[in-house]
Design an enzyme around this catalytic site. Structure first.
Site, PDB file in Angstrom:
ATOM      1  CE  LYS A 482     -15.025 -12.601   6.161  1.00 25.16           C
ATOM      2  NZ  LYS A 482     -15.313 -13.763   5.320  1.00 25.16           N
ATOM      3  NE  ARG A 580     -15.798 -19.339   0.820  1.00 30.91           N
ATOM      4  CZ  ARG A 580     -16.106 -18.076   1.126  1.00 30.91           C
ATOM      5  NH1 ARG A 580     -15.380 -17.079   0.633  1.00 30.91           N
ATOM      6  NH2 ARG A 580     -17.131 -17.812   1.895  1.00 30.91           N
ATOM      7  CE1 TYR A 708      13.785   3.833  -5.141  1.00 28.02           C
ATOM      8  CE2 TYR A 708      11.535   3.790  -4.274  1.00 28.02           C
ATOM      9  CZ  TYR A 708      12.911   3.749  -4.058  1.00 28.02           C
ATOM     10  OH  TYR A 708      13.412   3.633  -2.794  1.00 28.02           O
TER      11      TYR A 708
END
Length: 813
Positions: A482, A580, A708
């Site tokens: 996955k 879950r 930055y």
């Protein structure tokens, strides 16, 4: 080769089973891989057995392909099969090695046997190049140096050969004693010794002692004058080189890019080096010393060393234009490596169409007509869709193969064919170095950005086998691919896992599974987070849903009935404390009543998920989860009278709680080289290396700022390198501002200032580097576990954050 059946059986201590055993067998292919497209009526197949594989189960399939000759150790064999002959032995691996020994005994030729920790393949390839004008050489293809690779290499010896060069590797004690009589070297070469790959040995000293058993019967041994090695060697056999010891047979000194060589009792001579890195210099010295031992003149040595080339040890998978997949093998084109490359093409093809772009081919000792006859048969047997041949010889001998396009030069091919001529095909690009097939790779490749994620498929295979070693042979294994294979890439890894015969693949969502099916992956796939809207598509693509609630089950049953499904496989998720998703204990009776009244679905597995199997402090909680799972699974099984697969162990569960493996386990992050403690990490190989190159180097003055928000101010003159990778590529901003670093030429370069979207800056004041030098973001020497610890996250997040705009290169060594 022709085999005297009686002599062969005597040597192997084999019993012949079958009515049609002949006095002599004509064998053209030795096979241990049932999936090879070369398996045919002239194949001798060895049904090797291991903890997690058994070649006997493929015998029926191989018989249908025409294979007639098998070396076996089991009794339960297909019978009543006309023409099939079995050689019954006690141990098929031992018989395989004995058979190679039997073959080797028929040839009286000098053999260079190479072992060591590093440099074996490079030295072998360079020696082949340096010696092949005088010798007809048979050598190990690629890195075939294992307990099976060495015998396969030796089976390639033919009457035409008058020199063998074989590399030999071992992983534990006792292995070299089995390989030495197979190789039977007359000259030994010992390359560099390191701490790497020492898991199977008590010490480096023990590893050296085991490796030098290859040299039991050699005349001379070439090696560096390293006391760790030479202390175990007989002085009368030693032929060493050294930078320090002038008593060595070859003394060397280095001046810039020139080696000054002083052979014992002979005049010095100079060799201009084609490479100056430390490893290459030492490998070159090993080759020079071997050539001096073989009495090569200094002029030949000087000339040929200057012509040495980098050895590419990897077959690389890359994304091509127009939905093509490229296999980059653009730097060698000998017959043996072509066999390997075609097998790699078959294993990893994403598209059905297979194209081969091939240059003139080399096979030492063969006449051209005979060689190209073998090449023609090889290509036809591998069902190549299209052949593009480049070179004077290939255009002459392969003319007439269907769907073949022939060109004299690479430039002619590039002029006459365009990118539009290639679409939705897997393309093997394999050429001799002189043909510059790297130009073809560049023309057909997508994403030429310098930043790449290299994924080592060998490491994935190693890690899979490590977790398999924790399991009983009957235990099934499911691998999670996955989240784009945890950031590494799903198609290519799924193809590898399918080839390794894993039982299930796990994806998060249906679209991930659909993509795998479209890529030709046929392994069973479980969708772990199925969305109700995707049920119809899942059924269309044979994807199996996780079922975690009554509401979801009712929704799936409705769609399945509309599709006229019968016993469609589903996987029941139980909630044992992670909370879950999954069925709670008080919901099981309703689940049972629902499943009792339908035959639309079949419960293929029942499973749960451990929340803390990597945390010793929660061991009791983990055991409570396992106990609750066992109790609830038993209730479902007895109530429904079923025997499904049960699985609860994840990666850390396999490592820490293997006693509870049940019928299947699930491996996830561990496959990708990330364990949960130091001991586990020592057993795993690094899979992913994120790398790029220096874009620009500039020197700034004291107190000047970088990036930055001016978050970095220089202290004194500072050398800053800009690197083309940023947070949009997956580098966390929290790794900047002096927290993290990258590796440049093996040294730590601190990240200075804020990480930008597409770039970051590093301090290289103390590092000898130039623009275009390689930069390692993470990998073997800068692991994702270290980065995760520093920025207080988990390795999963580091890996899955690598953006898909970063080019992936998959390779096998």
């Amino acid at each position: 080769m022709n085999i005297d059946t009686n002599a062969f059986c005597t040597f192997l201590e084999a019993e012949v089973l079958g009515e049609n055993a002949q006095d002599n067998l004509t064998i053209t292919n030795i096979s241990v891989d049932s999936r090879s497209l070369l398996n045919d009526e002239h194949t001798l197949f060895f049904a090797l057995q291991g903890k997690n594989h058994n070649g006997h189960i493929y015998i029926n399939e191989l018989i249908t392909k025409g294979v007639k000759y098998f070396v076996v150790s089991e009794d339960n064999l297909p019978k009543e099969t006309s023409g099939v002959v079995y050689f019954k032995v006690k141990n098929t691996l031992a018989a395989f090695q004995k058979a190679a020994n039997f073959h080797r005994s028929h040839f009286n030729l000098p053999v260079i046997g190479i072992t060591g920790s590093k440099g074996k393949t490079v030295v072998k390839e360079w020696l082949n190049f340096l010696l092949n004008e005088e010798f007809s050489v048979i050598k190990s293809p690629k890195s075939y140096n294992s307990q099976t690779g060495v015998p396969l290499s030796v089976f390639g010896i033919e009457e035409k050969h008058n020199l063998g060069i074989f590399e030999v590797g071992i992983s534990t004690i006792g292995e070299m004693e089995r390989l030495e009589p197979i190789v039977k070297p007359t000259i030994g070469v010992f390359t560099a010794i390191t701490e790497e790959h020492s898991e199977g040995f008590e010490s480096v000293e023990q590893k050296i002692q085991e490796k030098i058993k290859l040299f039991t019967n050699v005349d001379k041994i070439v090696c560096e004058d390293d006391i760790r090695i030479t202390s175990f060697l007989s002085k009368d056999k030693l032929y060493s080189w050294s930078f320090e010891n002038r008593e060595a047979q070859v003394f060397a000194s280095l001046q810039n890019d020139t080696l000054i060589i002083t052979p014992n009792a002979k005049p010095s001579f100079e060799v201009i080096l084609p490479f100056s890195d430390n490893a290459s210099v030492r490998n070159i010295l090993t080759c020079i010393t071997t050539m001096l031992l073989l009495n090569y003149s200094t002029e030949i040595i000087k000339h040929r060393i200057e012509l040495l080339y980098p050895v590419e040890l990897r077959l690389q998978l890359k994304d091509g234009l127009n939905n093509c997949t490229l296999i980059d093998d653009a730097y060698n084109a000998d017959y043996q490596s072509l066999v390997i490359a075609l097998d790699f093409l078959e294993k990893h093809k994403i598209n059905k169409s297979k194209t081969v772009i091939l240059s003139d081919v080399f096979r030492s000792g063969f006449e051209e007509a005979e060689l190209y006859g073998l090449v023609r048969s090889l290509l036809l047997n591998n069902n190549i869709t299209r052949l593009i041949g480049i070179g004077n010889h290939i255009t002459e001998y392969l003319y007439g193969i269907p769907n073949t396009y022939l060109f004299k030069t690479t430039e002619e091919f590039l002029q006459k064919m365009s990118v539009e001529d290639f679409s939705e095909e897997t393309i093997l690009i394999k050429g001799a170095r002189a043909y510059r097939f790297d130009k073809i790779v560049t023309a057909l490749e997508t994403k030429t950005h310098e930043t790449v994620l290299e994924v080592n498929l060998n490491a994935i295979r190693h890690n899979l086998n490590f977790y398999r070693s924790k399991l009983e042979s009957k235990t099934k294994i499911m691998v999670m691919v996955k989240a784009f294979g945890y950031g590494n890439g799903s198609f290519e890894i799924a193809k590898l896992l399918a080839h390794e015969n894993v039982d299930y693949l796990g994806v998060a969502f249906a679209d991930e599974g659909i993509d795998l099916r479209k890529a030709g992956v046929n392994t069973k796939i479980i969708v772990m987070n199925p969305e109700i809207s995707a049920f119809s598509a899942m059924i269309a693509y044979d994807l199996e849903p996780e079922v975690y609630s009554v509401r979801e089950l009712n929704a799936f049953l409705k769609v399945a009935r509309e599709r006229n499904c019968y016993q469609y496989p589903i996987h029941i998720k139980l909630d044992t404390g992670m909370h879950r998703h999954g069925f709670l204990t008080n919901e099981l009776q309703e689940l049972v009543e629902l499943l009792k009244t339908t035959n639309v679905v079949e419960v293929k597995s029942i499973f749960s998920h451990l929340s803390s199997s990597d945390m010793p402090e929660y061991r009791d909680f983990t055991l409570d989860q396992i106990n609750m799972f066992t109790k609830n699974a038993d209730y479902l099984m007895s109530s429904l009278d079923i025997q499904p697969i049960r699985h609860i162990l994840n990666t850390s569960g396999v490592y820490n709680f293997s006693a509870y493996q049940m019928e299947m386990v699930r491996v996830g992050i561990g496959l990708y080289g990330v364990g949960n403690d130091e001991e586990e990490m020592k057993q795993l190989h690094n899979v992913s290396t994120l790398k790029t190159r220096i874009m620009q180097i500039k020197e700034i003055e004291d107190l000047e700022s970088v990036g930055y928000g001016r978050r970095f101010r220089a202290v004194g003159k500072t050398k800053i390198a800009t690197v083309p990778i940023g947070y949009a590529d997956g580098v966390h901003r929290s790794w900047g501002n002096g927290v993290g670093y990258v590796l440049i030429n093996g040294q730590q370069a601190p990240i200075v200032g804020s990480i930008c979207m597409d770039m970051l800056m590093v301090d290289v004041t103390a590092i000898d580097c130039v623009e275009e030098d390689e930069v390692i973001i993470f990998g073997q020497d800068l692991p994702v576990t270290l980065i995760a610890n520093r920025i207080k996250t988990i390795p999963y997040e580091i890996l899955t954050s690598v953006a898909q705009r970063v080019k992936r290169i998959f390779y096998e060594e």
